[in-house]
Design an enzyme around this catalytic site. Structure first.
Site, PDB file in Angstrom:
ATOM      1  N   HIS A   1      12.116  -3.625  -6.581  1.00  0.00           N
ATOM      2  CA  HIS A   1      10.987  -2.870  -7.272  1.00  0.00           C
ATOM      3  C   HIS A   1       9.601  -3.169  -6.993  1.00  0.00           C
ATOM      4  O   HIS A   1       8.833  -2.512  -7.100  1.00  0.00           O
ATOM      5  CB  HIS A   1      11.365  -2.899  -8.517  1.00  0.00           C
ATOM      6  CG  HIS A   1      10.971  -3.940  -9.353  1.00  0.00           C
ATOM      7  ND1 HIS A   1      11.979  -4.907  -9.728  1.00  0.00           N
ATOM      8  CD2 HIS A   1       9.814  -4.665  -9.558  1.00  0.00           C
ATOM      9  CE1 HIS A   1      11.155  -6.086 -10.063  1.00  0.00           C
ATOM     10  NE2 HIS A   1      10.020  -5.781 -10.193  1.00  0.00           N
TER      11      HIS A   1
ATOM     12  N   GLY B   1       4.483  -9.545 -11.537  1.00  0.00           N
ATOM     13  CA  GLY B   1       3.744 -10.444 -10.388  1.00  0.00           C
ATOM     14  C   GLY B   1       4.813 -11.821  -9.766  1.00  0.00           C
ATOM     15  O   GLY B   1       4.700 -12.168  -8.932  1.00  0.00           O
ATOM     16  N   ASN B   2       5.523 -12.019 -11.030  1.00  0.00           N
ATOM     17  CA  ASN B   2       6.549 -12.955 -10.557  1.00  0.00           C
ATOM     18  C   ASN B   2       7.872 -12.603 -10.217  1.00  0.00           C
ATOM     19  O   ASN B   2       8.688 -13.236  -9.481  1.00  0.00           O
ATOM     20  CB  ASN B   2       7.010 -13.729 -12.009  1.00  0.00           C
ATOM     21  CG  ASN B   2       6.340 -14.776 -12.552  1.00  0.00           C
ATOM     22  OD1 ASN B   2       5.600 -14.823 -13.653  1.00  0.00           O
ATOM     23  ND2 ASN B   2       6.247 -15.717 -11.886  1.00  0.00           N
ATOM     24  N   SER B   3       8.017 -11.234 -10.084  1.00  0.00           N
ATOM     25  CA  SER B   3       9.177 -10.359  -9.830  1.00  0.00           C
ATOM     26  C   SER B   3       9.323 -10.722  -8.104  1.00  0.00           C
ATOM     27  O   SER B   3       8.370 -10.717  -7.530  1.00  0.00           O
ATOM     28  CB  SER B   3       9.136  -9.045  -9.813  1.00  0.00           C
ATOM     29  OG  SER B   3       8.999  -8.575 -11.087  1.00  0.00           O
TER      30      SER B   3
ATOM     31  N   ASP C   1      18.750  -4.867  -7.021  1.00  0.00           N
ATOM     32  CA  ASP C   1      17.293  -4.931  -6.910  1.00  0.00           C
ATOM     33  C   ASP C   1      16.942  -6.114  -6.063  1.00  0.00           C
ATOM     34  O   ASP C   1      15.885  -6.980  -6.232  1.00  0.00           O
ATOM     35  CB  ASP C   1      16.584  -5.243  -8.509  1.00  0.00           C
ATOM     36  CG  ASP C   1      15.110  -5.153  -8.538  1.00  0.00           C
ATOM     37  OD1 ASP C   1      14.567  -4.546  -7.534  1.00  0.00           O
ATOM     38  OD2 ASP C   1      14.643  -5.859  -9.369  1.00  0.00           O
TER      39      ASP C   1
ATOM     40  N   LEU D   1      36.917   0.780  -6.920  1.00  0.00           N
ATOM     41  CA  LEU D   1      38.349   0.802  -7.580  1.00  0.00           C
ATOM     42  C   LEU D   1      38.675   2.198  -8.325  1.00  0.00           C
ATOM     43  O   LEU D   1      39.726   2.671  -7.894  1.00  0.00           O
ATOM     44  CB  LEU D   1      38.437  -0.007  -8.704  1.00  0.00           C
ATOM     45  CG  LEU D   1      39.525  -0.145  -9.520  1.00  0.00           C
ATOM     46  CD1 LEU D   1      40.606  -0.670  -8.445  1.00  0.00           C
ATOM     47  CD2 LEU D   1      39.500  -1.186 -10.615  1.00  0.00           C
ATOM     48  N   GLY D   2      37.497   2.705  -8.270  1.00  0.00           N
ATOM     49  CA  GLY D   2      37.668   4.224  -8.906  1.00  0.00           C
ATOM     50  C   GLY D   2      38.258   4.532 -10.322  1.00  0.00           C
ATOM     51  O   GLY D   2      39.098   5.256 -10.647  1.00  0.00           O
ATOM     52  N   VAL D   3      37.607   3.640 -11.487  1.00  0.00           N
ATOM     53  CA  VAL D   3      38.179   3.942 -12.848  1.00  0.00           C
ATOM     54  C   VAL D   3      36.916   3.952 -13.759  1.00  0.00           C
ATOM     55  O   VAL D   3      36.105   3.272 -13.387  1.00  0.00           O
ATOM     56  CB  VAL D   3      39.039   2.606 -13.286  1.00  0.00           C
ATOM     57  CG1 VAL D   3      40.426   2.930 -12.366  1.00  0.00           C
ATOM     58  CG2 VAL D   3      38.340   1.290 -13.043  1.00  0.00           C
TER      59      VAL D   3
ATOM     60  N   ILE E   1      35.762   2.415 -17.312  1.00  0.00           N
ATOM     61  CA  ILE E   1      36.347   1.398 -18.085  1.00  0.00           C
ATOM     62  C   ILE E   1      35.484   1.137 -19.520  1.00  0.00           C
ATOM     63  O   ILE E   1      34.513   1.680 -19.369  1.00  0.00           O
ATOM     64  CB  ILE E   1      36.224   0.025 -17.401  1.00  0.00           C
ATOM     65  CG1 ILE E   1      34.951  -0.425 -16.974  1.00  0.00           C
ATOM     66  CG2 ILE E   1      37.332   0.017 -16.349  1.00  0.00           C
ATOM     67  CD1 ILE E   1      34.863  -1.771 -16.267  1.00  0.00           C
TER      68      ILE E   1
ATOM     69  N   GLU F   1       0.782  -1.289   0.005  1.00  0.00           N
ATOM     70  CA  GLU F   1       0.091   0.016   0.165  1.00  0.00           C
ATOM     71  C   GLU F   1       0.789   1.262   0.249  1.00  0.00           C
ATOM     72  O   GLU F   1       1.717   1.240   0.925  1.00  0.00           O
ATOM     73  CB  GLU F   1      -0.870  -0.229   1.183  1.00  0.00           C
ATOM     74  CG  GLU F   1      -2.046  -1.149   1.236  1.00  0.00           C
ATOM     75  CD  GLU F   1      -2.536  -1.180   2.460  1.00  0.00           C
ATOM     76  OE1 GLU F   1      -2.828  -0.184   3.275  1.00  0.00           O
ATOM     77  OE2 GLU F   1      -3.430  -2.055   2.723  1.00  0.00           O
TER      78      GLU F   1
END
Length: 466
Positions: A112, A213-215, A142, A270-272, A274, A48
């Protein structure tokens, strides 16, 4: 006599075909026992949510289709208005699936399914219904972890998803379109699928029929163990088209452990930036074949920069695991704990070397976005031009457009693969020079930009609107 022989031959063929059909039927799996044993641990989830909407009432069919598009595509085709009339509050319910992973009431589903919910209802196979507490969510995978107050609940058994192989039978139980405990079956089509919007999940692809509905529902193997959590479908028609994606159970349980402990997930960083290595890039870097993750940019003050990684390096392996496609690297990094010393096999200047990188905590998305905006006002990411590319184009320096993120780059018509050699009258020597010049560009005034596209140089007017 001839007619008699023909009749005998046809009778023999018919018996042979019947025997073959019976043999094939005998080899097909019987799912009845599996369904009976696992269904009690599968749950139906409804929510809800108090939302603000216009007074205009949509038909039930339009409301249902709105919900479908919201869950699977992030769109809402009906009921959109240019001018908002007087607002009112209303209740909206969504529908999904989940499954119980502990006897004391922990339930796993998709993020979700419960995103934005004020109240979450969990209904069991025996029609008992509970109001669930949200323990934590992880939007990147998710996943959402719920808790209901109950004891001695039936549970599923989690499988080692690393053992899963393409071609194996799998079965899903869920509530497509609200039809509770619907069973569908198929085979694993592929493993380790990387989708453009999900860098942290090596999805299981199957041809199991999955619909709204399968999610959040489970994907079982023939042993009745959960190998994945049904999450997404690929469709052009709006319905099932034979391509479904599930989150591997090993990824899910790693997330569950952190959600139980902290209510959120912290990932190593890592900070790249790619990109994939295609055939032309492999040739330009003298690689025997396309593979690895090409570093197009190293973020300032990142673990990669501190370890000495540079733009143009190709990461061939990470912590002992070979990298075939660049999309594999974010998942490998994200699975490690913050503070881990990781080993990267790097290809640079025709030689391979091993580098040790102390992984740090990944910054929030807002921080990363702000950093990108501060460093590059043009709405795109760029990479250095290789020596081979520069020789072929007859240039020195320059940068190649790696990704268009929107903003000024999109408005001014730049394309991925464009090579920028001059900006506002200044020669672009490399990525650092490009970023420095970009910071000094005036707003709301066009400046000249020299671009090489498909081998042809041209100047275009470039304007940043602020």
């Amino acid at each position: 006599m001839s007619r008699l022989l023909k009749r005998v031959n046809w009778a023999g063929i018919t018996l042979l075909m019947l025997f073959s059909t019976l043999v094939n039927a005998a080899n097909l799996p019987d799912f009845t026992e599996l369904v009976e044993e696992t269904s009690p641990a599968v749950v139906n989830i409804s929510t809800e949510q108090t939302t603000t909407s216009s007074n205009r009432q949509l038909s039930p069919d339009a409301q249902e289709l709105n919900e479908f598009f919201r869950h699977f595509f992030g769109q809402q085709p009906f009921g959109q208005q240019q001018q908002q009339p007087r607002q009112q509050q209303r209740q909206r319910s969504s529908l999904g699936s989940g499954f119980i992973i502990s006897h004391d009431g922990y339930v796993l589903t998709n993020n979700h399914v419960i995103d934005g919910a004020d109240v979450i209802h969990v209904r069991l196979n025996d029609r008992r219904e509970y109001e669930a507490t949200l323990v934590g969510t992880d939007a990147r995978t998710d996943l959402a972890l719920l808790k209901i107050e109950a004891e001695d609940l039936p549970i599923v058994t989690m499988a080692d998803s690393d053992d899963l192989k393409a071609g194996q039978w799998v079965l899903a139980i869920g509530s497509p379109f609200g039809f509770d405990y619907t069973v569908t079956a198929g085979i694993v089509s592929a493993i380790g699928r990387n989708l453009p919007s999900d860098n942290y999940v090596p999805f299981i692809q199957s041809d199991v029929a999955i619909n709204p509905g399968n999610s959040g529902g489970p994907l079982f193997n023939l042993d009745g163990e959960v190998v994945g959590i049904n999450s997404q479908i690929y469709t052009r028609s709006g319905g099932f088209m034979g391509v479904s994606f599930a989150i591997p159970s090993n990824v899910a349980m790693s997330v569950v452990e952190q959600l139980k402990a902290d209510g959120k997930v912290s990932r190593a960083w890592l900070g790249v930036l790619i990109q994939d290595v295609n055939r032309d890039l492999a040739e330009s870097f003298d690689l025997d074949r396309p593979h690895g993750a090409l570093v197009s940019r190293v973020m300032p003050d990142s673990p990669a920069e501190k370890a000495g990684l540079k733009a143009g390096d190709i990461i061939m392996a990470f912590n002992g695991k070979t990298i075939e496609h660049s999309s594999e690297l974010p998942y490998l990094v994200g699975q490690l704990k913050v503070g881990t010393d990781a080993k990267a096999q790097v290809f640079r200047d025709g030689k391979e070397r091993t580098m040790t990188i102390a992984l740090a905590k990944r910054p929030d998305d807002a921080e990363v976005a702000q950093q990108k905006a501060d460093e590059n006002r043009l709405g795109m990411t760029v990479a250095p031009v290789s020596e081979q590319q520069a020789d072929r184009l007859g240039i020195e320096g320059g940068v190649i457009v790696e990704q268009i993120m929107g903003g000024a780059a999109a408005r001014n018509g730049l394309q991925q693969g464009d090579v920028i050699t001059m900006l506002n009258g200044q020669v672009i020597e490399g990525v650092d020079a490009f970023n420095r010049i970009a910071q000094t560009l005036p707003s709301n005034r066009s400046v000249p930009m020299r671009v090489i596209r498909d081998g042809y140089p041209m100047f275009i007017p470039f304007k940043i609107v602020e």
